[in-house]
Design a protein around this motif. Structure first.
Motif, PDB file in Angstrom:
ATOM      1  N   GLU A   1      47.738  -1.040 -68.890  1.00 43.72           N
ATOM      2  CA  GLU A   1      48.435  -2.057 -68.110  1.00 43.72           C
ATOM      3  C   GLU A   1      47.598  -3.320 -67.957  1.00 43.72           C
ATOM      4  O   GLU A   1      48.122  -4.442 -68.003  1.00 43.72           O
TER       5      GLU A   1
ATOM      6  N   GLN B   1      47.885  -5.055 -71.227  1.00 48.01           N
ATOM      7  CA  GLN B   1      49.200  -5.682 -71.349  1.00 48.01           C
ATOM      8  C   GLN B   1      49.244  -6.997 -70.570  1.00 48.01           C
ATOM      9  O   GLN B   1      49.737  -8.015 -71.077  1.00 48.01           O
ATOM     10  N   PHE B   2      48.732  -6.974 -69.348  1.00 50.54           N
ATOM     11  CA  PHE B   2      48.749  -8.194 -68.545  1.00 50.54           C
ATOM     12  C   PHE B   2      47.880  -9.277 -69.173  1.00 50.54           C
ATOM     13  O   PHE B   2      48.254 -10.453 -69.191  1.00 50.54           O
ATOM     14  N   THR B   3      46.721  -8.904 -69.699  1.00 50.01           N
ATOM     15  CA  THR B   3      45.837  -9.866 -70.357  1.00 50.01           C
ATOM     16  C   THR B   3      46.575 -10.578 -71.488  1.00 50.01           C
ATOM     17  O   THR B   3      46.417 -11.789 -71.686  1.00 50.01           O
ATOM     18  N   ASN B   4      47.396  -9.830 -72.216  1.00 55.08           N
ATOM     19  CA  ASN B   4      48.141 -10.400 -73.341  1.00 55.08           C
ATOM     20  C   ASN B   4      49.326 -11.252 -72.897  1.00 55.08           C
ATOM     21  O   ASN B   4      49.701 -12.206 -73.578  1.00 55.08           O
ATOM     22  N   GLU B   5      49.936 -10.888 -71.753  1.00 57.24           N
ATOM     23  CA  GLU B   5      51.215 -11.497 -71.366  1.00 57.24           C
ATOM     24  C   GLU B   5      51.116 -12.540 -70.254  1.00 57.24           C
ATOM     25  O   GLU B   5      52.098 -13.228 -69.974  1.00 57.24           O
ATOM     26  N   MET B   6      49.961 -12.676 -69.612  1.00 61.93           N
ATOM     27  CA  MET B   6      49.887 -13.588 -68.464  1.00 61.93           C
ATOM     28  C   MET B   6      50.123 -15.030 -68.893  1.00 61.93           C
ATOM     29  O   MET B   6      49.777 -15.444 -69.998  1.00 61.93           O
ATOM     30  N   THR B   7      50.748 -15.775 -67.974  1.00 61.72           N
ATOM     31  CA  THR B   7      51.017 -17.194 -68.199  1.00 61.72           C
ATOM     32  C   THR B   7      50.315 -17.988 -67.090  1.00 61.72           C
ATOM     33  O   THR B   7      49.407 -17.470 -66.439  1.00 61.72           O
TER      34      THR B   7
ATOM     35  N   ASN C   1      51.906 -16.310 -62.410  1.00 60.66           N
ATOM     36  CA  ASN C   1      52.179 -14.881 -62.556  1.00 60.66           C
ATOM     37  C   ASN C   1      52.411 -14.232 -61.203  1.00 60.66           C
ATOM     38  O   ASN C   1      51.677 -14.499 -60.247  1.00 60.66           O
TER      39      ASN C   1
ATOM     40  N   LYS D   1      56.378 -15.933 -63.744  1.00 58.75           N
ATOM     41  CA  LYS D   1      56.693 -14.826 -64.641  1.00 58.75           C
ATOM     42  C   LYS D   1      56.463 -13.526 -63.890  1.00 58.75           C
ATOM     43  O   LYS D   1      55.379 -13.291 -63.348  1.00 58.75           O
TER      44      LYS D   1
ATOM     45  N   HIS E   1      55.823  -9.607 -63.516  1.00 60.32           N
ATOM     46  CA  HIS E   1      55.222  -8.462 -64.212  1.00 60.32           C
ATOM     47  C   HIS E   1      55.411  -7.238 -63.310  1.00 60.32           C
ATOM     48  O   HIS E   1      54.967  -7.257 -62.155  1.00 60.32           O
TER      49      HIS E   1
ATOM     50  N   TYR F   1      54.869  -3.029 -62.895  1.00 59.50           N
ATOM     51  CA  TYR F   1      54.193  -1.836 -63.406  1.00 59.50           C
ATOM     52  C   TYR F   1      54.544  -0.650 -62.497  1.00 59.50           C
ATOM     53  O   TYR F   1      54.160  -0.622 -61.334  1.00 59.50           O
TER      54      TYR F   1
END
Length: 535
Positions: A44, A47-53, A56, A217, A219, A221
């Motif tokens: 997780e 995933q957040f590292t890849n998807e953060m804008t 958040n 955005k 997120h 979990y």
């Protein structure tokens, strides 16, 4: 940062250029067994590292590890970017100081001896911040305490467990944080929390999660996240042993599953091990606390089922299956000009009317003065109980709302409309009948002071009639006799409570029940099932 040229410099440069590698090679954390181990991102966190804008907002179950991730990310960023600032804020001073100690422990765990001169030294280390020799600093703060944000500029702002901040402080802290964010493409703000009922955080998350106009955005979990397999290993083991003791030494199997557990397994992929943990937790706490601390969906996290008049589980299931409103280009050529300015702003159409089909509407009228005041609302169903349209706005004057009700009613085959007569409902009824000549309006039988029966336009809500009104609506909804598409209506139903015999919405800013009343009025129109006009 200047690095001395060594035979390791290429490898070091690679590590310094990647947060994941930096964390794995340089940062140590304390695991659940009390051992110091390299910080390897869980699924997780990865995933957040890849998807953060830039903006958040996170809703999560307990202990997925986002504060640990944030501390490590701030430490990495502060060391590799000179003259930058970072802040993490919590809900309580003891938690704030605990995170600061954790941050300092991370810094001290860095391999300073192996790589002398590689890491900036600490120039200042006190209760509020760590200031480094490269001019970067990491600040900690507590919501409701001294203002740590105003007048500063931060590369990363992390508001941890925001739902636990004082409710009056949440909106103010957000307003202060946005201007304090560094004006560059790499700056970020993270709001993260477990659920704590209805507040500014909940409103912001749901708006972002529902895909409404929001810069944030969302997120989410759930408790079925992969991180729990390692984070809660001991608790999972304990739950499994407990289950075996009460089931003749056998692990959970398909034959042991209850209805909600079957759904979790089939729909959400829960394992038997996870389900044993769930049952064990509920046995030691409660189902409501489990939903809040370990949610499967965002709606479940925010639900307050033990207080709502309506069945929260049915509401959540309905929210997950609603259809989106029709797009502007799908209906602009059909609807009256009066309604076009409101389309997909205050007015939402889910289906267009079919010729010869009767429709039924409900209306609740407010002052239309904006601010935090109530909404004027309208809901329309067809004869089969399918919701066709929904309207809600708090800045439309009564005279303008009467025009909208007239246009919307006539568009839906001259719908039979039930208007709540109380307060502003009376002038709206007069306008509908006298100015617009709208004839298809519900009439309520009453007795005058001489005991003579007569009919009056609209539905008068009293302490006697309101329980009947709401019970009819509840029955229609929970037995599947009506199909609601308006998410805002369903959200209001979640917070519609009965406390000491009085029914209404949960008290608080921006919490309303006007759509509940409009839909309940529509059910009364369907209940009477009259039509005073030909279609």
């Amino acid at each position: 940062m200047v690095i001395k040229k060594t035979k390791h410099s290429k490898a070091i440069q690679k590590v310094l250029g990647d947060f994941r590698l930096f964390a794995k090679n340089f940062i140590k954390i304390i695991d659940n067994n009390g051992d110091s181990v390299p910080f390897i991102l869980n699924a997780e966190q990865e995933q957040f590292t890849n998807e953060m804008t830039k903006y958040n907002i996170i809703l999560k179950g307990r202990q997925i590890g986002f504060t640990t991730w944030s501390l490590a990310y701030m430490l990495y960023s502060a060391m590799t970017k000179s003259d930058t600032s970072y802040i993490i804020m919590t809900h309580h001073n003891k938690v704030t100081q605990s995170l600061l100690r954790k941050l300092k422990k991370m810094y001290n765990s860095l391999p300073h001896d192996k790589y002398p001169n590689l890491f900036p030294t600490l120039e200042i280390s006190n209760r509020d911040e760590m200031y480094m020799s490269n001019g970067s600093r990491i600040v900690v703060g507590t919501a409701g305490g001294e203002d740590s944000i105003s007048g500063n500029t931060f590369e990363l702002i992390h508001l941890s467990e925001m739902a636990k901040y004082p409710n009056e402080a949440q909106e103010e802290i957000i307003a202060t944080s946005i201007p304090a964010l560094a004006k560059n493409p790499n700056s970020k703000i993270i709001i993260e929390s477990t659920a704590m009922g209805y507040n500014t955080y909940q409103e912001m998350f749901i708006k972002a999660y529902r895909g409404k106009e929001s810069v944030w955005k969302a997120h989410f979990y759930s408790w079925l996240a992969k991180a729990y397999s390692s984070q809660f290993k001991h608790s999972f083991d304990e739950a499994e042993e407990w289950f075996k003791v009460h089931n003749k030494g056998a692990r959970m199997a398909s034959k042991d599953l209850e209805h909600d557990e079957i759904e979790l397994k089939e729909k959400h992929g829960a394992s038997f091990r996870q389900l044993m943990f769930r049952r064990y937790y509920i046995e030691t706490n409660s189902i409501d606390k489990f939903h809040r601390e370990f949610p499967t969906t965002p709606d479940e996290a925010f639900a307050e089922s033990n207080m709502s008049v309506f069945d929260t589980k049915i509401i959540i299931e309905r929210i997950q299956n609603v259809i989106p409103p029709l797009k502007n280009n799908e209906v602009m050529g059909d609807i009256p000009d009066t309604l076009k300015p409101y389309l997909n702003k205050s007015l939402f159409l889910y289906h267009l009317p079919k010729k010869g089909i009767k429709h039924y509407g409900g209306v609740d009228v407010a002052s239309g003065t904006g601010g935090d005041n109530d909404n004027s609302t309208m809901s329309i169903y067809n004869a089969e109980g399918q919701q066709m349209a929904s309207f809600y706005a708090n800045d439309v004057p009564v005279y303008e709302f009467a025009k909208i009700v007239n246009s919307l009613g006539r568009f839906f085959n001259y719908a039979y409309i039930c208007v709540e007569r109380n307060s502003y409902g009376l002038p709206l009824l007069e306008k509908l009948r006298k100015e617009y000549g709208y004839m298809n309006l519900l009439k309520q039988k009453i007795f005058d002071q001489k005991g003579k029966k007569k009919l009056q336009l609209g539905f008068m809500t009293t302490t006697t009639s309101k329980p009947i009104l709401i019970n009819d609506y509840k029955e229609n909804f929970e037995l599947g006799m009506i199909n609601i598409e308006c998410v805002q209506t369903l959200e209001e139903m979640k917070i519609f409570q009965e406390i000491k015999g009085k029914m209404g919405n949960k008290k608080g800013a921006n919490l309303h029940d006007d759509l509940v009343i409009a839909n309940a009025m529509a059910c009364q129109a369907m209940k009477q099932s009259k039509y005073y006009v030909d279609i």
